[in-house]
Structure formats: structure tokens, C-alpha cells
Design a protein around this motif. Structure first.
Motif, PDB file in Angstrom:
ATOM      1  N   ILE A  91       0.845  -1.202   0.000  1.00 41.21           N
ATOM      2  CA  ILE A  91       0.000   0.000   0.000  1.00 41.21           C
ATOM      3  C   ILE A  91       0.877   1.248   0.000  1.00 41.21           C
ATOM      4  O   ILE A  91       0.637   2.196  -0.752  1.00 41.21           O
ATOM      5  N   GLN A  92       1.905   1.259   0.836  1.00 37.30           N
ATOM      6  CA  GLN A  92       2.819   2.405   0.922  1.00 37.30           C
ATOM      7  C   GLN A  92       3.486   2.684  -0.420  1.00 37.30           C
ATOM      8  O   GLN A  92       3.548   3.827  -0.871  1.00 37.30           O
ATOM      9  N   ARG A  93       3.964   1.631  -1.074  1.00 39.66           N
ATOM     10  CA  ARG A  93       4.644   1.813  -2.367  1.00 39.66           C
ATOM     11  C   ARG A  93       3.688   2.359  -3.420  1.00 39.66           C
ATOM     12  O   ARG A  93       4.058   3.245  -4.203  1.00 39.66           O
ATOM     13  N   GLU A  94       2.466   1.856  -3.438  1.00 42.16           N
ATOM     14  CA  GLU A  94       1.483   2.373  -4.391  1.00 42.16           C
ATOM     15  C   GLU A  94       1.126   3.828  -4.069  1.00 42.16           C
ATOM     16  O   GLU A  94       0.969   4.655  -4.962  1.00 42.16           O
ATOM     17  N   ASN A  95       1.003   4.139  -2.775  1.00 39.91           N
ATOM     18  CA  ASN A  95       0.681   5.517  -2.387  1.00 39.91           C
ATOM     19  C   ASN A  95       1.783   6.490  -2.790  1.00 39.91           C
ATOM     20  O   ASN A  95       1.514   7.606  -3.224  1.00 39.91           O
ATOM     21  N   VAL A  96       3.027   6.087  -2.644  1.00 41.06           N
ATOM     22  CA  VAL A  96       4.147   6.927  -3.066  1.00 41.06           C
ATOM     23  C   VAL A  96       4.104   7.103  -4.576  1.00 41.06           C
ATOM     24  O   VAL A  96       4.230   8.228  -5.090  1.00 41.06           O
ATOM     25  N   GLU A  97       3.891   6.004  -5.306  1.00 35.22           N
ATOM     26  CA  GLU A  97       3.837   6.060  -6.768  1.00 35.22           C
ATOM     27  C   GLU A  97       2.754   7.021  -7.260  1.00 35.22           C
ATOM     28  O   GLU A  97       2.960   7.770  -8.210  1.00 35.22           O
ATOM     29  N   HIS A  98       1.599   7.017  -6.599  1.00 35.71           N
ATOM     30  CA  HIS A  98       0.476   7.852  -7.030  1.00 35.71           C
ATOM     31  C   HIS A  98       0.369   9.157  -6.243  1.00 35.71           C
ATOM     32  O   HIS A  98      -0.605   9.895  -6.405  1.00 35.71           O
ATOM     33  N   GLU A  99       1.349   9.423  -5.393  1.00 31.90           N
ATOM     34  CA  GLU A  99       1.410  10.661  -4.605  1.00 31.90           C
ATOM     35  C   GLU A  99       0.154  10.896  -3.767  1.00 31.90           C
ATOM     36  O   GLU A  99      -0.329  12.018  -3.629  1.00 31.90           O
ATOM     37  N   LEU A 126     -14.110   6.983   2.819  1.00 29.25           N
ATOM     38  CA  LEU A 126     -14.389   7.725   1.585  1.00 29.25           C
ATOM     39  C   LEU A 126     -13.924   6.922   0.375  1.00 29.25           C
ATOM     40  O   LEU A 126     -12.915   6.210   0.456  1.00 29.25           O
ATOM     41  N   ARG A 127     -14.620   7.091  -0.727  1.00 28.35           N
ATOM     42  CA  ARG A 127     -14.167   6.597  -2.022  1.00 28.35           C
ATOM     43  C   ARG A 127     -13.503   7.764  -2.750  1.00 28.35           C
ATOM     44  O   ARG A 127     -14.079   8.842  -2.822  1.00 28.35           O
ATOM     45  N   ASN A 128     -12.335   7.529  -3.285  1.00 27.69           N
ATOM     46  CA  ASN A 128     -11.620   8.523  -4.088  1.00 27.69           C
ATOM     47  C   ASN A 128     -11.700   8.081  -5.542  1.00 27.69           C
ATOM     48  O   ASN A 128     -11.214   7.004  -5.889  1.00 27.69           O
ATOM     49  N   GLU A 129     -12.326   8.904  -6.396  1.00 28.51           N
ATOM     50  CA  GLU A 129     -12.437   8.558  -7.808  1.00 28.51           C
ATOM     51  C   GLU A 129     -11.067   8.503  -8.471  1.00 28.51           C
ATOM     52  O   GLU A 129     -10.136   9.160  -8.031  1.00 28.51           O
ATOM     53  N   ALA A 130     -10.995   7.749  -9.553  1.00 29.07           N
ATOM     54  CA  ALA A 130      -9.784   7.727 -10.377  1.00 29.07           C
ATOM     55  C   ALA A 130      -9.641   9.073 -11.075  1.00 29.07           C
ATOM     56  O   ALA A 130     -10.625   9.670 -11.492  1.00 29.07           O
ATOM     57  N   VAL A 131      -8.404   9.563 -11.150  1.00 31.24           N
ATOM     58  CA  VAL A 131      -8.115  10.811 -11.864  1.00 31.24           C
ATOM     59  C   VAL A 131      -6.878  10.561 -12.712  1.00 31.24           C
ATOM     60  O   VAL A 131      -5.808  10.260 -12.186  1.00 31.24           O
ATOM     61  N   GLY A 132      -7.043  10.685 -14.027  1.00 31.87           N
ATOM     62  CA  GLY A 132      -5.914  10.450 -14.925  1.00 31.87           C
ATOM     63  C   GLY A 132      -5.349   9.058 -14.711  1.00 31.87           C
ATOM     64  O   GLY A 132      -6.093   8.078 -14.667  1.00 31.87           O
ATOM     65  N   PRO A 133      -4.035   8.958 -14.519  1.00 29.49           N
ATOM     66  CA  PRO A 133      -3.426   7.636 -14.341  1.00 29.49           C
ATOM     67  C   PRO A 133      -3.603   7.074 -12.922  1.00 29.49           C
ATOM     68  O   PRO A 133      -3.274   5.921 -12.673  1.00 29.49           O
ATOM     69  N   GLU A 134      -4.119   7.895 -12.004  1.00 29.60           N
ATOM     70  CA  GLU A 134      -4.268   7.432 -10.628  1.00 29.60           C
ATOM     71  C   GLU A 134      -5.559   6.639 -10.477  1.00 29.60           C
ATOM     72  O   GLU A 134      -6.639   7.146 -10.751  1.00 29.60           O
ATOM     73  N   PRO A 135      -5.467   5.375 -10.041  1.00 27.95           N
ATOM     74  CA  PRO A 135      -6.661   4.537  -9.923  1.00 27.95           C
ATOM     75  C   PRO A 135      -7.526   4.922  -8.721  1.00 27.95           C
ATOM     76  O   PRO A 135      -7.108   5.669  -7.844  1.00 27.95           O
ATOM     77  N   GLU A 136      -8.725   4.368  -8.722  1.00 29.80           N
ATOM     78  CA  GLU A 136      -9.656   4.568  -7.614  1.00 29.80           C
ATOM     79  C   GLU A 136      -9.036   4.050  -6.314  1.00 29.80           C
ATOM     80  O   GLU A 136      -8.280   3.082  -6.320  1.00 29.80           O
ATOM     81  N   SER A 137      -9.367   4.723  -5.226  1.00 33.63           N
ATOM     82  CA  SER A 137      -8.853   4.299  -3.922  1.00 33.63           C
ATOM     83  C   SER A 137      -9.876   4.604  -2.838  1.00 33.63           C
ATOM     84  O   SER A 137     -10.898   5.238  -3.095  1.00 33.63           O
TER      85      SER A 137
END
Length: 148
Positions: free
Chosen positions: A41-49, A76-87
Motif C-alpha cells: 500500500i505504501q509503495r502504491e501511495n508513493v507512486e500515485h502521490e 471515503l471513495r476517491n475517484e480515479a483521476v488520470g493515471p491514478e486509480p480509484e482508492s
């Protein structure tokens, strides 16, 4: 489900739409993550800022006990924006690695794909245990942790 103003108007001007996860929603679940899951999760969060993450992997390993699971519950649901996937923005309940038996709670962004792959607590016995642990932590004064 509540949407913020950008999502309600369908605008995507670089701002991420968010919606509340309600009790009755099918994605309102409790998941359990181990340290390896948190590192992923941490690595993905860093990758997607994403903003709700630990400052580093070393900080995560220092702060979270390696022997206890972390309970994740989406807020909360965070929508996908550009290359950043839903989270999801989740409450994360965990045992602090620095103080024996001390519990902490924080907010953590978790990619939807990772969240969906984590083990879900289904049985009434497991869910009662999570409620009991969570309530005990609240009663004993869980610390809201900054992710240092």
C-alpha cells in the motif's frame, strides 16, 4: 452516498471526486492487512502521490507492530483521476510497534484493487472481535497517529 461538489457536477479539473462510504453500501467492509500488505500500500501511495501514507517504509516498520494485523475500514471513495486509480480513504487501527500494547488509529489511502484483495472479516464472531477491540481502544484512549 454523499458526493463533493466536483463529483456532483461531473467536473474533473484535476480534483478527485469523493463520496462517503455508508453502512449500507456493499463496499463497507472491514479488511485485515499485515505488514507486507502495508508495504505494498505504501509503495502504491508513493507512486500515485496519495497524501495519507507513511513518510517512509522505515517509518511504517518502526510505527506498526509486525505481529498484529491492521484493521482497515473505508470512510471515503476517491475517484480515479488520470493515471491514478480509484482508492479508499480508510480508518486504520493498529498496535504501535514502539509502545507495548498501545493502539493507534490513523487515516490511510488504500488502492481499491489492493483493498478488494485483502481478507474480509465476514463472520459475526470476527466482526464482534473487531468491534470489541476498537471500542476497547477508544475507551483506553487510542492515539491518533501522524504517519511519521
Amino acid at each position: 452516498m454523499t458526493l463533493n461538489s466536483n463529483a456532483a457536477h461531473g467536473e474533473h479539473s484535476g480534483f478527485r471526486g469523493r463520496s462517503d462510504v455508508e453502512w449500507a453500501d456493499p463496499d463497507f467492509t472491514v479488511r485485515v492487512a499485515g505488514v507486507d500488505d502495508l508495504l505494498r500500500i505504501q509503495r502504491e501511495n508513493v507512486e500515485h502521490e496519495r497524501t495519507r501514507r507513511w513518510s517512509s517504509e522505515n517509518a511504517l516498520l518502526r510505527q506498526v507492530s509486525s505481529v498484529a494485523g491492521v484493521f482497515l475500514c473505508p470512510m471515503l471513495r476517491n475517484e480515479a483521476v488520470g493515471p491514478e486509480p480509484e482508492s479508499y480513504r480508510c480508518w486504520a487501527w493498529f498496535v504501535l510497534g514502539t509502545d507495548e500494547g498501545t493502539q493507534g488509529v490513523t487515516l490511510l489511502d488504500v488502492g481499491k484493487d489492493i483493498f478488494d484483495a485483502l481478507p474480509e472479516l465476514y463472520s459475526p464472531t470476527e466482526l464482534r472481535r473487531v468491534i470489541k477491540v476498537t471500542m476497547a481502544r477508544v475507551m483506553l484512549g487510542s492515539r491518533f497517529e501522524n504517519m511519521w
